[in-house]
Design an enzyme around this catalytic site. Structure first.
Site, PDB file in Angstrom:
ATOM      1  N   ARG A   1       0.874  -1.183   0.000  1.00  0.00           N
ATOM      2  CA  ARG A   1       0.000   0.000   0.000  1.00  0.00           C
ATOM      3  C   ARG A   1       0.901   1.219   0.000  1.00  0.00           C
ATOM      4  O   ARG A   1       1.659   1.442   0.934  1.00  0.00           O
ATOM      5  CB  ARG A   1      -0.918   0.025   1.228  1.00  0.00           C
ATOM      6  CG  ARG A   1      -1.594   1.377   1.416  1.00  0.00           C
ATOM      7  CD  ARG A   1      -2.652   1.407   2.479  1.00  0.00           C
ATOM      8  NE  ARG A   1      -3.842   0.672   2.066  1.00  0.00           N
ATOM      9  CZ  ARG A   1      -5.037   0.806   2.635  1.00  0.00           C
ATOM     10  NH1 ARG A   1      -5.206   1.646   3.642  1.00  0.00           N
ATOM     11  NH2 ARG A   1      -6.049   0.086   2.210  1.00  0.00           N
TER      12      ARG A   1
ATOM     13  N   HIS B   1      -7.722   0.408  -6.111  1.00  0.00           N
ATOM     14  CA  HIS B   1      -7.890  -0.386  -4.885  1.00  0.00           C
ATOM     15  C   HIS B   1      -8.636  -1.675  -5.261  1.00  0.00           C
ATOM     16  O   HIS B   1      -9.800  -1.872  -4.929  1.00  0.00           O
ATOM     17  CB  HIS B   1      -8.687   0.445  -3.871  1.00  0.00           C
ATOM     18  CG  HIS B   1      -8.611  -0.063  -2.464  1.00  0.00           C
ATOM     19  ND1 HIS B   1      -7.801  -1.115  -2.081  1.00  0.00           N
ATOM     20  CD2 HIS B   1      -9.248   0.349  -1.331  1.00  0.00           C
ATOM     21  CE1 HIS B   1      -7.942  -1.321  -0.779  1.00  0.00           C
ATOM     22  NE2 HIS B   1      -8.808  -0.457  -0.303  1.00  0.00           N
TER      23      HIS B   1
ATOM     24  N   GLN C   1     -10.547  -4.072  -2.717  1.00  0.00           N
ATOM     25  CA  GLN C   1     -11.805  -3.505  -2.224  1.00  0.00           C
ATOM     26  C   GLN C   1     -12.935  -3.814  -3.199  1.00  0.00           C
ATOM     27  O   GLN C   1     -14.030  -4.238  -2.794  1.00  0.00           O
ATOM     28  CB  GLN C   1     -11.650  -1.985  -2.057  1.00  0.00           C
ATOM     29  CG  GLN C   1     -12.895  -1.308  -1.511  1.00  0.00           C
ATOM     30  CD  GLN C   1     -13.216  -1.751  -0.097  1.00  0.00           C
ATOM     31  OE1 GLN C   1     -12.353  -1.696   0.772  1.00  0.00           O
ATOM     32  NE2 GLN C   1     -14.446  -2.173   0.161  1.00  0.00           N
TER      33      GLN C   1
ATOM     34  N   ASP D   1     -17.271   7.151  -0.774  1.00  0.00           N
ATOM     35  CA  ASP D   1     -15.952   7.048  -0.135  1.00  0.00           C
ATOM     36  C   ASP D   1     -15.628   8.451   0.382  1.00  0.00           C
ATOM     37  O   ASP D   1     -16.313   9.434   0.020  1.00  0.00           O
ATOM     38  CB  ASP D   1     -14.925   6.558  -1.188  1.00  0.00           C
ATOM     39  CG  ASP D   1     -13.520   6.356  -0.609  1.00  0.00           C
ATOM     40  OD1 ASP D   1     -13.375   6.329   0.633  1.00  0.00           O
ATOM     41  OD2 ASP D   1     -12.568   6.239  -1.410  1.00  0.00           O
TER      42      ASP D   1
ATOM     43  N   CYS E   1     -16.467   1.829   1.411  1.00  0.00           N
ATOM     44  CA  CYS E   1     -15.274   1.009   1.659  1.00  0.00           C
ATOM     45  C   CYS E   1     -14.754   1.180   3.081  1.00  0.00           C
ATOM     46  O   CYS E   1     -14.074   0.288   3.591  1.00  0.00           O
ATOM     47  CB  CYS E   1     -14.186   1.369   0.654  1.00  0.00           C
ATOM     48  SG  CYS E   1     -13.750   3.116   0.671  1.00  0.00           S
TER      49      CYS E   1
ATOM     50  N   ARG F   1     -13.733  -8.212   3.163  1.00  0.00           N
ATOM     51  CA  ARG F   1     -12.332  -8.002   2.783  1.00  0.00           C
ATOM     52  C   ARG F   1     -11.488  -9.221   3.169  1.00  0.00           C
ATOM     53  O   ARG F   1     -10.571  -9.610   2.461  1.00  0.00           O
ATOM     54  CB  ARG F   1     -11.780  -6.737   3.463  1.00  0.00           C
ATOM     55  CG  ARG F   1     -12.375  -5.416   2.962  1.00  0.00           C
ATOM     56  CD  ARG F   1     -12.072  -5.177   1.499  1.00  0.00           C
ATOM     57  NE  ARG F   1     -10.649  -5.274   1.220  1.00  0.00           N
ATOM     58  CZ  ARG F   1      -9.771  -4.286   1.415  1.00  0.00           C
ATOM     59  NH1 ARG F   1     -10.200  -3.099   1.800  1.00  0.00           N
ATOM     60  NH2 ARG F   1      -8.485  -4.477   1.163  1.00  0.00           N
TER      61      ARG F   1
HETATM   62  N1   CP Z   1     -11.263  -0.018   2.965  1.00  0.00           N
HETATM   63  C1   CP Z   1      -9.957  -0.050   3.299  1.00  0.00           C
HETATM   64  O1   CP Z   1      -9.063  -0.298   2.491  1.00  0.00           O
HETATM   65  O2   CP Z   1      -9.742   0.208   4.619  1.00  0.00           O
HETATM   66  P1   CP Z   1      -8.309   0.452   5.273  1.00  0.00           P
HETATM   67  O3   CP Z   1      -7.766   1.741   4.727  1.00  0.00           O
HETATM   68  O4   CP Z   1      -8.579   0.541   6.760  1.00  0.00           O
HETATM   69  O5   CP Z   1      -7.421  -0.690   4.923  1.00  0.00           O
HETATM   70  N1  NVA Z   2      -9.985   6.653  -1.277  1.00  0.00           N
HETATM   71  C1  NVA Z   2      -9.544   6.292   0.050  1.00  0.00           C
HETATM   72  C2  NVA Z   2      -9.819   4.854   0.304  1.00  0.00           C
HETATM   73  C3  NVA Z   2      -9.464   4.360   1.672  1.00  0.00           C
HETATM   74  C4  NVA Z   2      -9.723   2.897   1.840  1.00  0.00           C
HETATM   75  C5  NVA Z   2      -8.074   6.629   0.209  1.00  0.00           C
HETATM   76  O1  NVA Z   2      -7.313   6.381  -0.731  1.00  0.00           O
HETATM   77  O2  NVA Z   2      -7.700   7.143   1.255  1.00  0.00           O
END
Ligand code: CP
Ligand code: NVA
Length: 305
Positions: A102, A129, A132, A223, A263, A291
């Site tokens: 990530r 993502h 997700q 989101d 999400c 998830r």
């Molecule tokens: N939805 C999601 O990816 O959550 P986190 O950022 O907590 O991993």
């Molecule tokens: N769009 C958000 C998603 C978090 C799971 C981000 O990138 O922060």
């Protein structure tokens, strides 16, 4: 070597296999049947942004399947100048069976995968993502028993990483998709170019009009308005996105059986109200649980021969 960096790299059959394996493993988990085909396997997670769901669900999934895992930041991995990405990727591949990353730069994950001899999973980049989106489809199938074909998955908010991966998976599965954003926050031109090249026949509607978008929605999805890394823009975005909040009035304008997905993490009172989060139409916690089931299905699909 199969990686999961963008859903555009997978065909429909591959996506269906991951979803099917995840559903099977979820049912087994419910029946307290926990097969451990990955005993002795090792997961490495490199995360440069916070995470509750992704980090924990990947680790839980690997442990459930019999393996174990290690978590580090890219700085801890020595990627901030101590050592080159090319070297780190090859060294880590020698110790580990699968790597989740990530980070901000999508290209970083693509480059890392080029040098990794084990599967690399995109655990979120600024652009996509994918895990997700897989969990979102599992949740939608649980709600409706099938993929919606004549009703729309309606995403309202920022045209961000989550929205882009939803576009990819709905195109792969033939689900009509609407993305409703303020004009300057649409899906990126770069994403749209790759999407249109990959799925020339996909049913994607882009609009700035919430009332038009919700009409034939089977799912309303949102989101955060400011993603990780955009914290400085949060105040400005609050003003711009205010008309795009999913509140009780917006939910009421959609068909009665419409579900609400997010999400998470959610900023209650901004992109969604408490009332919608807690409404009977909200599936957000089932979606979050999924998830882990998707992580298990994905590890199984990638690693069990
Ligand atoms: N939805 C999601 O990816 O959550 P986190 O950022 O907590 O991993
Ligand atoms: N769009 C958000 C998603 C978090 C799971 C981000 O990138 O922060």
């Amino acid at each position: 070597m199969t990686h999961l960096i963008s859903l555009q790299d997978l065909n429909r059959k591959q996506v269906e296999s991951i979803l099917e394996m995840s559903a099977i493993l979820k049912q087994k988990y419910r029946d307290n049947d926990r097969p451990q085909p990955l005993a002795g396997y090792f997961l490495t997670q490199i995360f440069d942004k916070p995470s509750l769901r992704t980090r924990t669900s990947f680790e839980a999934a690997m442990v459930n399947l019999g393996g174990s895992g290690l978590f580090m930041t890219s700085e801890e991995a020595g990627l901030n100048g101590r050592e080159s990405l090319e070297d780190v990727a090859r060294v880590l591949s020698g110790y580990t069976d699968v790597i989740t990353i990530r980070t901000f730069s999508h290209q970083f994950i693509v480059d890392f995968a080029k040098y990794s001899s084990v599967p690399v999973i995109n655990a979120l980049s600024d652009e996509l993502h994918p895990c997700q989106a897989l969990a979102d489809i599992l949740t939608i199938r649980e709600a409706f028993g099938k993929d919606p074909q004549d009703r729309r998955l309606v995403y309202i908010g920022d045209g961000n990483n989550v929205a882009a991966s939803l576009c990819n998976i709905t195109a792969i599965l033939g689900i009509p998709m609407t993305v409703c954003t303020p004009d300057n926050y649409r899906l990126s031109e770069q994403f749209l170019a790759s999407y249109q090249a990959a799925y020339p026949d996909a049913d994607l509607v882009q609009t700035a009009d919430v009332s038009e978008a919700v009409n034939d929605a089977c799912v309303l999805y949102t989101d955060v308005w400011a993603s990780m890394g955009q914290e400085k823009e949060a105040e400005q975005r609050k003003q711009i996105f205010a008309p795009y909040q999913i509140n009780e009035e917006v939910l009421a304008a959609a068909p009665n059986d419409c579900k609400f997905l997010h999400c998470l993490p959610a900023k209650r009172g901004l992109e969604v109200t408490d009332g919608v989060m807690e409404s009977p139409q909200s599936m957000v916690f089932q979606q979050a649980e999924n998830r882990m089931h998707i992580a298990r299905g994905l590890f199984h699909w990638l690693l069990v021969k």
